[in-house]
Design an enzyme around this catalytic site. Structure first.
Site, PDB file in Angstrom:
ATOM      1  N   ASP A  70      -6.250   0.707   1.036  1.00 21.95           N
ATOM      2  CA  ASP A  70      -6.321   1.012   2.462  1.00 21.95           C
ATOM      3  C   ASP A  70      -7.677   0.562   2.993  1.00 21.95           C
ATOM      4  OD1 ASP A  70      -8.097   2.875   1.482  1.00 21.95           O
ATOM      5  OD2 ASP A  70      -7.243   4.568   2.570  1.00 21.95           O
ATOM      6  N   LYS A  73       0.833  -1.199   0.000  1.00 18.34           N
ATOM      7  CA  LYS A  73       0.000   0.000   0.000  1.00 18.34           C
ATOM      8  C   LYS A  73       0.871   1.254   0.000  1.00 18.34           C
ATOM      9  CE  LYS A  73      -1.538   2.148   3.527  1.00 18.34           C
ATOM     10  NZ  LYS A  73      -2.152   2.585   4.789  1.00 18.34           N
TER      11      LYS A  73
END
Length: 346
Positions: free
Chosen positions: A231, A213
């Protein structure tokens, strides 16, 4: 009392049929003379056979019909008793079209979508992204100015006193672990990459505290290389929209990436995250004020009344993290659909 004995010989009646005579006790003498006046006790009525329980039979029949109807729906065949509309699974083509239309709608609502972390270079971006775990971007943006003012380069942060860094990062939460991560990645940048943030995914994920991420945030916003940022907001929304049923971030990334051209991945991430922070909240999504409500299979999980839904929007609660501009009071148009703030940069 007169006792009459008939002969055992059959006597011809009016129809010519033989009758067998038996000894009969006659109490009335006239009855002996006139057989028509003979009285006999009424015969007992034959017992009536009880019919099958109609109620039980009807119940069993209804149960059988219900089972048949359920089986017919399961098989996809038409039911002979009741037509139950079966939910048709969405085809791959329909899913791709709906997903891309949602992204186009969000692009019109959030043309200014961008990373909500303040940064001036790739080093500041990667450090700020690591610090954003388990806290808000607004809190990170309030903390990083002091950190970068004292330690502007990887060399400075790698050689810093951990206790001093911890004191600066205390407002971010988990400050000891985050201090260890940002100092560790700074040292790795100095030792392995000449003090520069690498532009390859395989190099970024090897840095302390950096996962896929964080790596895609850096690649997409510091190097212009497409990437999907999975996320918590992104995971929640793509599952609500039924783009995927996966729960593993890597599988979500692969499933959603297959729905869009690679060139759209970075902005897609910004659009989805912006929408998740402002309208499609985890506990109380503002369904009644959502611009993509007609395209959302989860419509109705949140407040559907437009006036009540408008109160759930988070546009004006502290302004926009990472943005100096505070939205005007006319941020929402007359139809309750979010509109970009006046003067917002693209």
């Amino acid at each position: 009392m007169v006792v009459r004995r008939d002969s055992a010989v059959g006597e011809q009646g009016p129809t010519g049929a033989n009758k067998t005579a038996k000894a009969t006790k006659v109490s009335d003498p006239s009855a002996a003379e006139n057989p028509a006046r003979k009285t006999t006790a009424p015969a007992k009525a034959a017992p009536v056979r009880k019919a099958a329980p109609v109620k039980k039979a009807a119940t069993a029949r209804k149960a059988a019909e219900a089972a048949e109807a359920k089986a017919a729906v399961t098989r996809g065949a038409p039911s002979t008793r009741r037509k139950v509309p079966a939910v048709k699974p969405e085809s791959r083509t329909a899913l791709v079209r709906r997903a891309r239309r949602i992204n186009r709608e969000l692009a019109e609502v959030y043309p200014y979508a961008h990373p909500e972390l303040d940064f001036e270079n790739s080093f500041q971006l990667i450090v700020a992204t690591v610090l954003s775990a388990q806290t808000t971007d607004l809190r990170v943006n309030q903390t990083t100015p002091a950190l970068f003012a004292k330690y502007p380069t990887p060399e400075d942060l790698a050689a810093a006193d951990p206790q001093e860094v911890e004191e600066i990062l205390r407002p971010c939460g988990f400050f000891r672990a985050k201090t260890k991560s940002v100092m560790g990645l700074s040292k790795a940048l100095v030792d392995n990459h000449g003090g520069e943030v690498p532009g390859r995914l395989e190099d970024l994920v090897k840095l302390p505290g950096v996962g896929r991420k964080t790596a895609f945030v850096v690649l997409g916003n510091a190097f212009g290389r497409p990437g999907i940022t999975v996320d918590t907001h992104f995971q929640r929304l793509v599952r609500r929209w039924r783009w995927t049923e996966a729960t593993d971030p890597d599988k979500i990334e692969a499933a959603v990436g297959a729905l869009f051209p690679k060139s759209e991945w970075t902005m897609l991430s910004h659009h989805v995250i912006f929408h998740g922070r402002r309208i499609c909240h985890a506990r109380k999504p503002a369904c009644g004020a959502c611009p993509i409500a007609p395209l959302c299979p989860a419509f109705g999980e949140g407040e559907t009344d437009p006036e009540k839904a408008r109160k759930l929007l988070k546009y004006e609660k502290g302004g926009f993290p990472g943005q100096r501009l505070k939205p005007p009071q006319s941020y929402l148009d007359a139809g309750g659909i979010p509109a970009p703030p006046l003067g917002a940069a693209g």
